[in-house]
Scaffold this motif. Sequence first.
Motif: not given
Length: 479
Positions: A461-467, A476, A479
């Motif tokens: 997911d995008h949150h994990q990718r950003r992390f 960053d 999406p």
Amino acid sequence: MLTLPQIRSRLAEAAAAALRGDRPVLDETASWLASVTARELLRIDDGARQFRCEGPALGQAQGWTDEVLARPFPVVAVLACMHPNGYLRERAVRALAASRDAISDRALVVRVTDHVGVIREAAVREVLRRRTLDHADHVVPLLHRIEQRGRGSEVMAQYLRVLVAEHGDATVWARLRGSADRDLRRTAFRHSFDSGLLGLPDAVELLPAERDHVVRRRLVEVVAGSAPPDVIAGVLLRDRSAEARTAALVKLTAAQLDPADVELLLLDSSVLTRLWARRRWQEMGREPAVVYAASARSTATPVVRARAYLGLAETGAAVERQEVVALVRSAELPLRKAGLSLLRGRATAEDVPLLLALVAGDHSRVARLAGEVLLGGTGLWTPADLAPLKAAGEPELRRRAWWIHRRRGGWEAVIADLELLGDPDPRLAGQGRQRDLPMYSRPTDAQQRRITALLATAPVDHHQRRFIAFAAGLPDPAP
């Protein structure tokens, strides 16, 4: 062991069969409830009485009429006594009191843990009346399990008192030592030795045939603790368990041991037994490395030779690298595994192709050992060397490549997990989702490029990718 939803589904089918008098289903339910362990039966009872929005697993209490409880199948009352409704459980306990079969015994014992005092007291009174040894076979395993709980924990001691008064201490505990319940049997052996019902002659007689490792440990302790040296040597030194052989070597002095026995144990399968055998051998004024060297280069079986090579390493004696590599290339599996154990920390770059070939071989243990040798010399190879394994058609080979790559640690572990997420095997791909990001370190430029490429396609997911991108010092991601 069934899951809780499976238990509730099975109970619902059994309850419906009880209400309509379906004998085949009831017979099958009776066999199920009679065959489960004490622990599982208590778990079934807990599952039957748990509150659920969809209602009780055993149906509404109004359906369990006196006519239903009067059916000539004890399992009907057994099911009723697990219902959440206390009035129905009380009626079921009265119905079970008139039955003397095994399933009724077990159901009554379960109710000695009931939170309703009237039901609990009635069940305890009825259980204490069932004093034959056949009843004890069904009653005591459950009471032993309940003894570890709160409500009903005192009933075990009460029941044993009435049972011993009826049949005698020796008869009761002999019966319990033959129980099919593993935990109860272990407790019975421990009590029998502690109370003097069993002694050294019994331990010597029982040890060769005993299969339970906890009971065996107790028997070994008795023999090692109280037997004369000749009995210890005769019984324990040649026992099939390493624990017994080691106990004999610890207990006996060098003067009490036959050198032939100790020499044989120098090549034992157990590392601890070999250690104590070497100590006693040295106390006899002899050198273990001499025995190991002679056995390793003899015509003995591959298993014995492999143990001899391991023994040489345990003594600190040097084995030439050329000889170790020859072992790794051996056609004999025990020698190959011994060679890989000796090669750990001594591999060179020229060994990498051979080790990778072994990782891709048919023997999982050899593959694991070869992988550990590779991980002991990570400077000799790069993750790119694992590419053929990662592209293999067999999921197991791809898993081995991922395991080795991941064990390099740091950001390589993250890269290995991200690569695995794209594996065509769903079960294998799922193993890549458990990742911990390295703390206080940044990936190299090459690693950053690889992580960027993987994040563009990895199914996260995008949150994990950003992390991951933030931790790796990358821009960053979109999406």
